[in-house]
Design a protein around this motif. Structure first.
Motif, short mmCIF file in Angstrom:
data_model
loop_
_atom_site.label_atom_id
_atom_site.label_comp_id
_atom_site.label_asym_id
_atom_site.label_seq_id
_atom_site.Cartn_x
_atom_site.Cartn_y
_atom_site.Cartn_z
N HIS A 46 127.12 68.18 78.34
CA HIS A 46 127.85 66.36 78.37
C HIS A 46 127.47 65.89 79.12
N VAL A 47 127.29 66.57 80.30
CA VAL A 47 126.73 65.95 81.49
C VAL A 47 125.98 65.44 81.61
N TYR A 48 124.61 65.97 81.60
CA TYR A 48 123.58 65.55 81.35
C TYR A 48 123.57 64.24 80.69
N ARG A 49 123.76 64.37 79.08
CA ARG A 49 124.23 63.03 78.72
C ARG A 49 124.10 61.79 79.23
N TYR A 50 125.25 62.20 79.94
CA TYR A 50 126.31 60.93 80.16
C TYR A 50 125.20 60.63 81.77
N PHE A 51 124.61 61.19 81.86
CA PHE A 51 123.37 60.40 82.84
C PHE A 51 122.13 60.16 82.49
N GLY A 52 122.24 60.55 81.14
CA GLY A 52 120.98 60.32 80.22
C GLY A 52 119.62 60.49 80.65
N LEU A 53 119.55 62.56 81.89
CA LEU A 53 119.31 63.39 82.25
C LEU A 53 118.55 64.53 81.36
N PRO A 54 117.59 64.93 81.46
CA PRO A 54 116.97 66.53 80.68
C PRO A 54 117.81 67.55 81.15
N TYR A 55 117.82 67.95 80.33
CA TYR A 55 118.84 69.77 80.61
C TYR A 55 117.79 70.62 81.54
N MET A 80 118.18 84.98 86.43
CA MET A 80 116.97 84.48 86.42
C MET A 80 116.00 85.03 86.08
N GLN A 81 115.84 86.61 86.83
CA GLN A 81 114.21 86.86 86.99
C GLN A 81 114.47 87.61 85.94
N GLN A 82 115.30 87.95 85.18
CA GLN A 82 115.04 88.94 83.80
C GLN A 82 114.35 88.53 82.52
N ASP A 83 113.79 89.76 81.62
CA ASP A 83 114.09 88.53 80.91
C ASP A 83 115.50 88.59 79.90
N ILE A 84 115.66 87.56 78.73
CA ILE A 84 116.39 88.08 78.21
C ILE A 84 115.97 88.62 76.55
N GLU A 85 116.20 90.20 76.19
CA GLU A 85 116.19 90.39 74.84
C GLU A 85 117.48 89.71 73.89
N ILE A 119 126.03 84.04 74.69
CA ILE A 119 125.95 83.29 73.20
C ILE A 119 125.91 82.22 72.23
N PHE A 120 124.74 82.15 72.09
CA PHE A 120 123.55 80.83 71.95
C PHE A 120 124.63 80.61 70.47
N LEU A 121 126.16 80.00 71.14
CA LEU A 121 126.31 79.42 70.01
C LEU A 121 125.52 77.53 68.93
N HIS A 122 125.44 77.04 69.40
CA HIS A 122 124.84 75.74 68.53
C HIS A 122 122.65 76.41 68.56
N ALA A 129 116.35 79.85 70.24
CA ALA A 129 117.11 80.74 72.30
C ALA A 129 116.68 81.28 72.84
N VAL A 130 115.15 81.82 73.11
CA VAL A 130 114.35 82.63 73.64
C VAL A 130 113.74 81.14 74.34
N GLU A 131 113.18 80.56 73.85
CA GLU A 131 112.50 79.31 73.71
C GLU A 131 112.94 78.71 74.57
N LYS A 132 114.27 77.79 74.48
CA LYS A 132 114.41 76.77 75.32
C LYS A 132 115.37 77.83 76.37
N TRP A 133 116.41 78.74 76.04
CA TRP A 133 116.68 79.50 77.92
C TRP A 133 115.41 79.72 78.72
N ASP A 134 113.86 80.25 78.15
CA ASP A 134 113.14 80.56 78.96
C ASP A 134 113.05 78.68 79.65
N ARG A 135 112.46 78.37 78.86
CA ARG A 135 112.12 77.03 79.67
C ARG A 135 112.89 75.67 80.17
N ARG A 136 114.43 76.02 79.99
CA ARG A 136 115.34 75.15 80.68
C ARG A 136 115.53 75.91 81.60
#
Length: 224
Positions: A46-55, A80-85, A119-122, A129-136
Motif C-alpha cells: 500500500h505504501v509503494y502504491r501511495y508513492f507510485g514506486l516499484p515493490y 535473505m541470503q538463504q534459498d526459499i523452498e 504465507i503467499f496469500l496473494h 511466489a518464488v520468482e517474485k520473492w527472489d526478484r524483489r
C-alpha cells in the motif's frame, strides 16, 4: 467492526484508486526514492502504491506469523541470503491455524526459509511466489531500510517487546493497546479487540508516511 470503520474502509478503497493521480507530487517530497519496507503482511505494498514506486521489497502480497517474523527481522541479512523452498500445507507448522482461517489461507502457496514460513496469500502458484520473492529480494536497499510490524497473526507481548528492542532506526509496530513501547503506534479502531485485525485501511490516520520515509521523528499521528 463498527460502522465508522466500515465507512472509512470504503473511503480508503476509493482513495487507493485515486492514489495514482497524486503519487508524483508525494514522491517529490521524499528525500529518498529507493527504499525497502519489510512488513509482516501486505501493508508495504500500500505504501509503494501511495508513492507510485516499484515493490523494492520481497514482503509484498503475503504475511508471516509473528514468531517467524521476529526471527526474520532479528537476522534479516542471514535469511535473505538463504534459498526459499515451497512446502505443502501438511508440512506447515501452522497447518491447523491456516485450516481454521478457511479456504484462501489453507490453499495459497507456502514458502519456508530455514525455520521461517512465508504465507503467499496473494499469489496463484509456487512458481510465481518464488520468482517474485527472489526478484524483489534482489532489490533490497540495505542503506534505506524501514521495518513495520502489527500485533496480529498469533502475536504475543514478548514478540512486541523483542521487536521494540531491535536496532532498526526506522521501525514501528501497530498495537491494539498501550504497551509502553517506544516503537508502538496505537491503532484505535481495535481498542476493543484482542489484536490489530486489519492494518491496511485507514492507517494513514496514524502514520505520516512522508515524515517516516524521510527519517523524521514526529511521524506518529493521533496518539493522544
Amino acid at each position: 467492526m463498527n460502522i465508522r470503520y466500515i465507512i472509512e474502509r470504503v473511503d480508503a478503497h476509493y482513495r487507493e484508486h485515486w492514489n495514482k493521480y497524486f503519487a508524483s507530487s508525494r514522491r517529490r517530497r521524499l528525500n529518498c526514492k529507493g527504499f525497502t519496507i519489510i512488513s509482516n503482511n501486505c501493508w508495504g505494498g500500500h505504501v509503494y502504491r501511495y508513492f507510485g514506486l516499484p515493490y523494492d521489497s520481497p514482503t509484498v502480497g503475503l504475511f508471516i506469523f509473528s514468531e517467524d517474523y521476529i526471527k526474520l527481522v532479528s537476522n534479516l541479512k542471514y535469511y535473505m541470503q538463504q534459498d526459499i523452498e515451497m512446502i505443502t500445507l501438511e508440512e506447515s507448522k501452522y497447518k491447523d491455524e491456516l485450516l481454521r482461517r478457511g479456504k484462501v489461507e489453507s490453499t495459497c502457496p507456502i514458502g519456508r526459509i530455514k525455520d521461517v514460513e512465508i504465507i503467499f496469500l496473494h499469489y496463484k502458484s509456487n512458481e510465481e511466489a518464488v520468482e517474485k520473492w527472489d526478484r524483489r529480494k534482489a532489490r533490497i536497499h540495505w542503506d534505506h531500510l524501514y521495518v513495520k510490524m502489527s500485533e496480529q497473526n498469533l502475536c504475543k507481548e514478548e514478540y512486541l517487546r523483542t521487536f521494540d528492542s531491535l536496532p532498526y532506526r526506522n521501525k514501528f509496530v501497530f498495537v491494539h493497546k498501550d504497551y509502553g513501547l517506544d516503537s508502538q503506534i496505537l491503532y484505535k479502531e481495535w481498542l476493543s479487540a484482542d489484536q490489530v485485525l486489519d492494518d491496511t485501511f485507514v492507517f494513514r490516520k496514524y502514520v505520516n508516511l512522508i515524515r517516516w520515509i524521510n527519517g523524521e521523528k514526529d511521524f506518529k499521528l493521533r496518539q493522544r
